[in-house]
Design a protein around this motif. Structure first.
Motif, PDB file in Angstrom:
ATOM      1  N   HIS A 118       0.814  -1.205   0.000  1.00 62.75           N
ATOM      2  CA  HIS A 118       0.000   0.000   0.000  1.00 62.75           C
ATOM      3  C   HIS A 118       0.852   1.261   0.000  1.00 62.75           C
ATOM      4  O   HIS A 118       0.562   2.224  -0.703  1.00 62.75           O
ATOM      5  CB  HIS A 118      -0.926   0.003   1.213  1.00 62.75           C
ATOM      6  CG  HIS A 118      -2.199  -0.746   0.983  1.00 62.75           C
ATOM      7  ND1 HIS A 118      -2.748  -1.594   1.918  1.00 62.75           N
ATOM      8  CD2 HIS A 118      -3.030  -0.789  -0.070  1.00 62.75           C
ATOM      9  CE1 HIS A 118      -3.857  -2.115   1.446  1.00 62.75           C
ATOM     10  NE2 HIS A 118      -4.047  -1.640   0.238  1.00 62.75           N
ATOM     11  N   GLN A 120       3.762   1.599  -1.200  1.00 62.31           N
ATOM     12  CA  GLN A 120       4.318   1.724  -2.542  1.00 62.31           C
ATOM     13  C   GLN A 120       3.304   2.364  -3.491  1.00 62.31           C
ATOM     14  O   GLN A 120       3.616   3.279  -4.254  1.00 62.31           O
ATOM     15  CB  GLN A 120       4.750   0.339  -3.044  1.00 62.31           C
ATOM     16  CG  GLN A 120       5.520   0.395  -4.329  1.00 62.31           C
ATOM     17  CD  GLN A 120       6.609   1.456  -4.285  1.00 62.31           C
ATOM     18  OE1 GLN A 120       7.432   1.477  -3.382  1.00 62.31           O
ATOM     19  NE2 GLN A 120       6.596   2.365  -5.243  1.00 62.31           N
ATOM     20  N   ALA A 121       2.077   1.879  -3.399  1.00 64.38           N
ATOM     21  CA  ALA A 121       1.023   2.416  -4.261  1.00 64.38           C
ATOM     22  C   ALA A 121       0.797   3.896  -3.976  1.00 64.38           C
ATOM     23  O   ALA A 121       0.650   4.704  -4.902  1.00 64.38           O
ATOM     24  CB  ALA A 121      -0.269   1.632  -4.045  1.00 64.38           C
ATOM     25  N   VAL A 123       2.877   6.080  -2.689  1.00 69.88           N
ATOM     26  CA  VAL A 123       4.014   6.857  -3.187  1.00 69.88           C
ATOM     27  C   VAL A 123       3.877   7.055  -4.690  1.00 69.88           C
ATOM     28  O   VAL A 123       4.095   8.143  -5.218  1.00 69.88           O
ATOM     29  CB  VAL A 123       5.338   6.143  -2.850  1.00 69.88           C
ATOM     30  CG1 VAL A 123       6.482   6.755  -3.630  1.00 69.88           C
ATOM     31  CG2 VAL A 123       5.604   6.204  -1.366  1.00 69.88           C
ATOM     32  N   SER A 124       3.498   6.005  -5.368  1.00 72.11           N
ATOM     33  CA  SER A 124       3.340   6.075  -6.808  1.00 72.11           C
ATOM     34  C   SER A 124       2.244   7.079  -7.186  1.00 72.11           C
ATOM     35  O   SER A 124       2.335   7.733  -8.217  1.00 72.11           O
ATOM     36  CB  SER A 124       2.995   4.690  -7.338  1.00 72.11           C
ATOM     37  OG  SER A 124       2.894   4.707  -8.725  1.00 72.11           O
ATOM     38  N   ARG A 125       1.260   7.188  -6.348  1.00 69.43           N
ATOM     39  CA  ARG A 125       0.183   8.146  -6.623  1.00 69.43           C
ATOM     40  C   ARG A 125       0.564   9.545  -6.176  1.00 69.43           C
ATOM     41  O   ARG A 125      -0.243  10.471  -6.241  1.00 69.43           O
ATOM     42  CB  ARG A 125      -1.103   7.718  -5.939  1.00 69.43           C
ATOM     43  CG  ARG A 125      -1.607   6.389  -6.456  1.00 69.43           C
ATOM     44  CD  ARG A 125      -3.102   6.285  -6.447  1.00 69.43           C
ATOM     45  NE  ARG A 125      -3.527   4.980  -6.926  1.00 69.43           N
ATOM     46  CZ  ARG A 125      -3.759   4.694  -8.196  1.00 69.43           C
ATOM     47  NH1 ARG A 125      -3.628   5.625  -9.104  1.00 69.43           N
ATOM     48  NH2 ARG A 125      -4.127   3.481  -8.555  1.00 69.43           N
ATOM     49  N   ARG A 126       1.743   9.680  -5.666  1.00 70.26           N
ATOM     50  CA  ARG A 126       2.269  10.998  -5.292  1.00 70.26           C
ATOM     51  C   ARG A 126       1.407  11.697  -4.251  1.00 70.26           C
ATOM     52  O   ARG A 126       1.096  12.891  -4.394  1.00 70.26           O
ATOM     53  CB  ARG A 126       2.402  11.891  -6.528  1.00 70.26           C
ATOM     54  CG  ARG A 126       3.419  11.387  -7.549  1.00 70.26           C
ATOM     55  CD  ARG A 126       4.814  11.377  -6.964  1.00 70.26           C
ATOM     56  NE  ARG A 126       5.808  11.041  -7.981  1.00 70.26           N
ATOM     57  CZ  ARG A 126       6.247   9.809  -8.215  1.00 70.26           C
ATOM     58  NH1 ARG A 126       5.772   8.790  -7.506  1.00 70.26           N
ATOM     59  NH2 ARG A 126       7.175   9.595  -9.122  1.00 70.26           N
ATOM     60  N   VAL A 147      10.095   6.856   2.649  1.00 69.66           N
ATOM     61  CA  VAL A 147       8.992   7.595   2.062  1.00 69.66           C
ATOM     62  C   VAL A 147       9.392   9.054   1.986  1.00 69.66           C
ATOM     63  O   VAL A 147       9.946   9.604   2.927  1.00 69.66           O
ATOM     64  CB  VAL A 147       7.713   7.426   2.899  1.00 69.66           C
ATOM     65  CG1 VAL A 147       6.575   8.194   2.279  1.00 69.66           C
ATOM     66  CG2 VAL A 147       7.369   5.966   3.019  1.00 69.66           C
ATOM     67  N   ASP A 148       9.074   9.644   0.886  1.00 68.48           N
ATOM     68  CA  ASP A 148       9.588  10.968   0.580  1.00 68.48           C
ATOM     69  C   ASP A 148       8.690  12.084   1.092  1.00 68.48           C
ATOM     70  O   ASP A 148       8.984  13.252   0.903  1.00 68.48           O
ATOM     71  CB  ASP A 148       9.702  11.098  -0.939  1.00 68.48           C
ATOM     72  CG  ASP A 148      10.987  11.780  -1.313  1.00 68.48           C
ATOM     73  OD1 ASP A 148      11.760  12.062  -0.402  1.00 68.48           O
ATOM     74  OD2 ASP A 148      11.183  12.038  -2.508  1.00 68.48           O
ATOM     75  N   VAL A 149       7.582  11.720   1.707  1.00 66.61           N
ATOM     76  CA  VAL A 149       6.614  12.725   2.133  1.00 66.61           C
ATOM     77  C   VAL A 149       6.434  12.650   3.651  1.00 66.61           C
ATOM     78  O   VAL A 149       6.780  11.652   4.266  1.00 66.61           O
ATOM     79  CB  VAL A 149       5.265  12.483   1.431  1.00 66.61           C
ATOM     80  CG1 VAL A 149       5.388  12.730  -0.058  1.00 66.61           C
ATOM     81  CG2 VAL A 149       4.752  11.096   1.718  1.00 66.61           C
TER      82      VAL A 149
END
Lengths: 342, 342
Positions: A118, A120-121, A123-126, A147-149
């Motif tokens: 989840h 990963q998903a 993050v991919s959705r920004r 995680v970048d956020v």
DNA sequence: AAAATAACCGAAAACCTTTTCGGGTATGCT
DNA sequence: AGCATACCCGAAAAGGTTTTCGGTTATTTT
């Protein structure tokens, strides 16, 4: 009939459609719709008209792509089925929904693999940020992947003190409960707690014990731990009455336990609250208002906790960081099961 | 330190970064990462390496923009606080999460304005579909705005029969309950229902009445309606016992009502289940397993309902439409409060 | 009336990925 | 050796929006 309604066979209108219909460029159309200045009032009206006519809805994906921020956040729960995630979720959804932020809901179901998937998903959705809702108040490992956020932990704090966590104040709840019972004139107070493996249980006990101590009172009997269930409440109350019939208040580890305790009290001919006051934690409505008399309980303010987590995430997204564990105040909800002695 | 972790000061890696590092074009990088053929195994390995090294995560916004479908759906609840939304939500989230679909959660809190606002936001985010979860089983008006994507109504059916709705089978539940009681050898069955204003209450009564009729049995007393509460259960049971002491089973409109009924039975010296069997609806765990004895109840299979709605939405997105109201089977969960007479 | 200024509008780039299509290289076949 | 064929790879367009900046028109000033 590709789509159930409103399809008209056409794909959804785009900004350039609007611009064309209004007889302006896309740039002007964009500015008109977003309330930018440097566009004539009359032109703006034409654009707005055209947009309404085509029922134009701007494509958030394109906008997000350009802006570098999606206007979405992830809400990652460890265990939706538990009783505590929902109010937190409601609070967070409320706080975000008021803004322009949409919420992705993910339930890991207590499974680390699923959690990673989840994350990963998301993050991919920004997503612009992430709230991680634990299933108990015991600390949990921080998100493994980098995680970048910004991430805010709710209910269960992160094990990493550098993370920001928002948790209920169980110690304060225990203290508050005892203070209320004392304020009702009770002096022979027993404590039937819940599952010792939960820090929530231990923290509440710690707070309650401290408050008793502060008041110069001795607890009646030992704190007894068991499970978060009515059955345990019934059994523990039986033992308590056998050993300490003088008890005039029972503080229970949860509303479930309290319901069991009240059952046994009734069977043994003790009346609540005149004879014995009873109090629970969590303020689980179906239990507290169904009880006879209705059950006084400490509300952990979970919805407010969710709202707070959401606001903290907002701040973190705007680069106003905060760290460490923040606790939420809770509050006593007064009902019939506690009353002043006269 | 712009971001809590893993930031390294750099913005998130993009596909062209990966391509550059791997020494290939973006096209090749894309093909390599997506498992397309026509790319040399060795090249692919290089790309994968580069992607891992940069912890590349493809931007779903860009992908969605291009593909014309976002891979997201909206889950619009009317009232999260109610007890029934959550399991439906879990089921739906489960079904979608297993695919590559992410779920936007929106709670309208029973407010039409807020609902429109949320729908607008979801349309703007280009969700591929929408599940609307009602707060009671009474029909609700369909979404006002012309929504361009498939919509599935869950729990509360849409008033428009052309829409697809998935609802629990309350009539079947009532029937099933009575059949179970009859199978336990009960013949003098009373029914204490819930709030007459809810179709769920009326439907369950209809099913139960039909089943009694089929078995050639007369109901004991009249069906009594009240509220969905323990208090009502206690009161109604008192009246029932006064008028019809011969009763040997009480079917209750909900688990809450059933708890109240059991309380009164115990006070009047009736034992459950030997003397009187008791049964509820909803299978609300905290109530059923806390009861003494534990409460037999009809589970409305809401989680499965959520999963079904999600699958139906999948089908609708793939242009395999379905219309009308589909009902979910429910099931009796056997516990101690009902047992065969011997 | 000429010049300066303000007000408004449009072309184009940017965001990131996927897909199509054309070009290039090595391999197999005659 | 010459040609056809696979096999790989890269350039470019597309998707919809926002923003920047240069350009055009209308208005005011001298």
């Amino acid at each position: 009939m590709a789509r159930p309604s409103g399809s008209r066979g056409a794909r959804t209108a785009t900004l350039s459609d609007v611009a064309k219909l209004a007889g302006v460029s896309v740039a002007t159309a964009s500015k008109a719709l977003n309330g930018r200045n440097h566009v004539h009032a009359q032109t703006r009206a034409r654009v707005l008209d055209a947009a309404a006519q085509l029922s134009f809805s701007p494509n958030s994906l394109a906008r997000g792509l350009l802006a570098g921020r999606s206007g979405t956040v992830g809400l990652l729960t460890s265990d939706l089925v538990g009783r505590f995630s929902l109010p937190i979720l409601m609070g967070a959804e409320d706080a975000f929904g008021a803004g322009q932020v949409s919420v992705f809901l993910c339930d890991a179901r207590g499974d680390a693999i699923r959690e990673r998937h989840h994350v990963q998903a998301l993050v991919s959705r920004r997503v612009d940020g992430l709230i991680v809702v634990g299933s108990s108040t015991d600390p949990r490992p921080p998100l493994a992947d980098a995680v970048d956020v910004p991430v805010v932990y709710a209910y269960a704090p992160s094990e990493d003190p550098e993370d920001l966590s928002i948790v209920p104040d169980n110690v304060g709840a225990g203290r508050m409960a005892v203070e209320h019972l004392i304020a009702c004139g009770r002096t022979r107070i027993a404590h039937i707690s819940g599952d010792r493996d939960y820090s929530a249980a231990r923290d509440r006990v710690a707070g309650a014990t401290a408050a008793l101590d502060d008041a110069g009172l001795e607890p009646v009997g030992q704190v007894s731990y068991g499970t978060w269930s009515e059955g345990w409440g019934r059994a523990a109350a039986g033992i308590l009455l056998d050993r300490h019939p003088e008890v005039d208040a029972v503080l229970c580890g949860s509303d479930q336990v309290a319901r069991g305790v009240m059952d046994t009290l009734r069977e043994r001919g003790r009346t609540v609250p005149d004879d014995v006051a009873v109090m629970g934690f969590d303020n689980w409505e179906v239990l507290t208002t169904g009880a006879r008399p209705q059950l006084t309980s400490v509300d952990m303010n979970l919805e407010e906790l969710g709202r707070t987590a959401a606001r903290a995430l907002f701040d973190a997204i705007d680069d106003e960081h905060d760290r460490g564990v923040r606790t939420m105040r809770c509050r006593v909800v007064l009902r019939g099961s506690t009353a002043p002695l006269n």
